[in-house]
Design a protein around this motif. Structure first.
Motif, PDB file in Angstrom:
ATOM      1  N   ARG A 157      -8.704 -56.005  16.886  1.00 27.38           N
ATOM      2  CA  ARG A 157      -7.687 -55.058  16.413  1.00 27.38           C
ATOM      3  C   ARG A 157      -7.821 -53.697  17.083  1.00 27.38           C
ATOM      4  NH1 ARG A 157      -8.156 -57.807  11.372  1.00 27.38           N
ATOM      5  NH2 ARG A 157      -9.972 -56.548  10.752  1.00 27.38           N
TER       6      ARG A 157
ATOM      7  N   GLU B  97     -12.652 -60.085  14.562  1.00 27.92           N
ATOM      8  CA  GLU B  97     -11.270 -59.643  14.351  1.00 27.92           C
ATOM      9  C   GLU B  97     -11.159 -58.117  14.384  1.00 27.92           C
ATOM     10  OE1 GLU B  97      -8.728 -62.852  11.992  1.00 27.92           O
ATOM     11  OE2 GLU B  97     -10.178 -61.820  10.695  1.00 27.92           O
ATOM     12  N   GLU B  98     -12.111 -57.426  13.804  1.00 29.83           N
ATOM     13  CA  GLU B  98     -12.083 -55.963  13.830  1.00 29.83           C
ATOM     14  C   GLU B  98     -12.149 -55.449  15.261  1.00 29.83           C
ATOM     15  OE1 GLU B  98     -15.339 -54.868  11.336  1.00 29.83           O
ATOM     16  OE2 GLU B  98     -14.131 -54.903   9.489  1.00 29.83           O
TER      17      GLU B  98
ATOM     18  N   GLN C 222      -2.000 -57.798  15.332  1.00 30.07           N
ATOM     19  CA  GLN C 222      -2.385 -56.526  14.714  1.00 30.07           C
ATOM     20  C   GLN C 222      -2.718 -55.484  15.783  1.00 30.07           C
ATOM     21  OE1 GLN C 222      -5.518 -58.270  12.367  1.00 30.07           O
ATOM     22  NE2 GLN C 222      -4.384 -57.978  10.448  1.00 30.07           N
ATOM     23  N   ASN C 223      -3.413 -55.905  16.824  1.00 27.57           N
ATOM     24  CA  ASN C 223      -3.738 -55.004  17.930  1.00 27.57           C
ATOM     25  C   ASN C 223      -2.470 -54.417  18.540  1.00 27.57           C
ATOM     26  OD1 ASN C 223      -3.866 -55.128  21.190  1.00 27.57           O
ATOM     27  ND2 ASN C 223      -5.715 -54.183  20.386  1.00 27.57           N
TER      28      ASN C 223
ATOM     29  N   PRO D 144      -4.038 -48.991  11.145  1.00 20.33           N
ATOM     30  CA  PRO D 144      -4.733 -50.289  11.097  1.00 20.33           C
ATOM     31  C   PRO D 144      -4.784 -50.904   9.704  1.00 20.33           C
ATOM     32  CG  PRO D 144      -5.941 -48.761  12.471  1.00 20.33           C
ATOM     33  CD  PRO D 144      -4.849 -47.962  11.821  1.00 20.33           C
TER      34      PRO D 144
ATOM     35  N   ALA E 292      -5.007 -61.378  14.685  1.00 20.04           N
ATOM     36  CA  ALA E 292      -5.741 -60.215  15.185  1.00 20.04           C
ATOM     37  C   ALA E 292      -5.099 -59.628  16.438  1.00 20.04           C
ATOM     38  CB  ALA E 292      -7.196 -60.596  15.459  1.00 20.04           C
TER      39      ALA E 292
ATOM     40  N   THR F 149      -1.887 -53.124   8.558  1.00 20.64           N
ATOM     41  CA  THR F 149      -1.662 -54.422   9.202  1.00 20.64           C
ATOM     42  C   THR F 149      -2.455 -55.534   8.512  1.00 20.64           C
ATOM     43  OG1 THR F 149      -3.497 -54.242  10.786  1.00 20.64           O
ATOM     44  CG2 THR F 149      -1.390 -53.241  11.421  1.00 20.64           C
ATOM     45  N   GLN F 150      -3.237 -55.186   7.491  1.00 23.51           N
ATOM     46  CA  GLN F 150      -4.112 -56.163   6.854  1.00 23.51           C
ATOM     47  C   GLN F 150      -3.319 -57.205   6.073  1.00 23.51           C
ATOM     48  OE1 GLN F 150      -7.537 -56.178   7.414  1.00 23.51           O
ATOM     49  NE2 GLN F 150      -6.818 -54.686   8.910  1.00 23.51           N
TER      50      GLN F 150
END
Length: 254
Positions: free
Chosen positions: A128, A124-125, A93-94, A103, A90, A106-107
């Motif tokens: 991110r 996690e959301e 991804q950020n 975004p 996470a 990046t999954q």
């Protein structure tokens, strides 16, 4: 999967010494790609989220998740190359999102571990999309017992208990992982908890009034699935189990 990424840099030169060093460091790794995105139509940027298997043989506790961005100057035939390491997907991804990666690109998909519950997805959301909210102070990754990652941060928006610990634990049996957030008054208290693991992971003050989190905790508490993931609850401290979010599913080689 070994390092077989091709960023299409033939004919391009590093724009600076930092980019040259970052590229050389990248090729020295043993990467399993978790997600990647290459911009179109001109192909000026590439974003990669990967696990670096070579780190497992290095310094104990070192972060194993790598985020990479390549920006090409098509007029000058030069490129800049940035790479950072993180203990948690996470946070990586950020970093990519902050540099322009969509975004959704990046999954992590495929056969990799899935979030065990709605609370993990929610935490996690938020990470991110957090921008520069969390200053990373320290982190640790363990491949052995316990198999877990934690990231020690300072939350610049927190009115109280601004030191936050994000603890990720995986479960090979259910092929899932959990991410939990804990809050501490200062860094010493957080490090003491990480060292001793005495008591539950302290719940962030803002969680107490969060109805969505309370509903999620109640639902997880009632769950009695045969292959249950680690114990539910924001403040729950589980018995660590092997695996973190990057790990592939059964039969997938690296």
């Amino acid at each position: 999967m070994s390092n077989d990424l091709d960023f299409g840099l033939d004919g391009f030169e590093p724009a600076d010494a930092d980019s040259e060093y970052a590229e050389q460091r990248f090729w020295a790794g043993d990467l399993t790609v978790l997600a990647e995105h290459h911009t179109t139509p001109n192909g000026s940027h590439s974003f990669v989220l990967a696990h670096d298997g070579s780190v497992t043989w290095g310094v104990p506790g070192a972060p194993q998740i790598r985020a990479i961005m390549v920006a090409r100057d098509l007029n000058q035939n030069t490129f800049t190359f940035e790479s950072t390491d993180h203990s948690s997907v996470a946070f990586a991804q950020n970093w990519l999102v902050e540099r322009g990666c969509p975004p959704e690109r990046t999954q992590v998909g495929g056969d990799f571990m899935k979030p065990a519950d709605a609370l993990t997805t929610r935490v996690e959301e938020r990470l991110r999309a957090s921008g520069a909210r969390y200053e990373v102070l320290d982190s640790s990754t363990s491949d052995f017992d316990p198999c877990e990652t934690w990231t020690l941060t300072r939350d610049s928006t927190a009115a109280e208990a601004s030191i936050r610990v994000f603890l990720e634990e995986g479960d090979f049996e259910s092929h899932t992982y959990t991410m939990r957030e804990g809050a501490f008054a200062d860094e010493d208290a957080a490090r003491q908890w990480l060292d001793d693991r005495c008591g539950l992971l302290p719940q962030p003050p803002e969680y107490h009034g969060d109805a969505a989190a309370l509903r999620a905790r109640a639902a997880l508490t009632r769950s009695t699935g045969a292959s249950a993931a680690p114990k539910a609850g924001v403040e729950a401290r589980t018995t660590p189990s092997a695996g973190t979010a990057w790990r592939p599913g059964p039969g997938r080689s690296m």
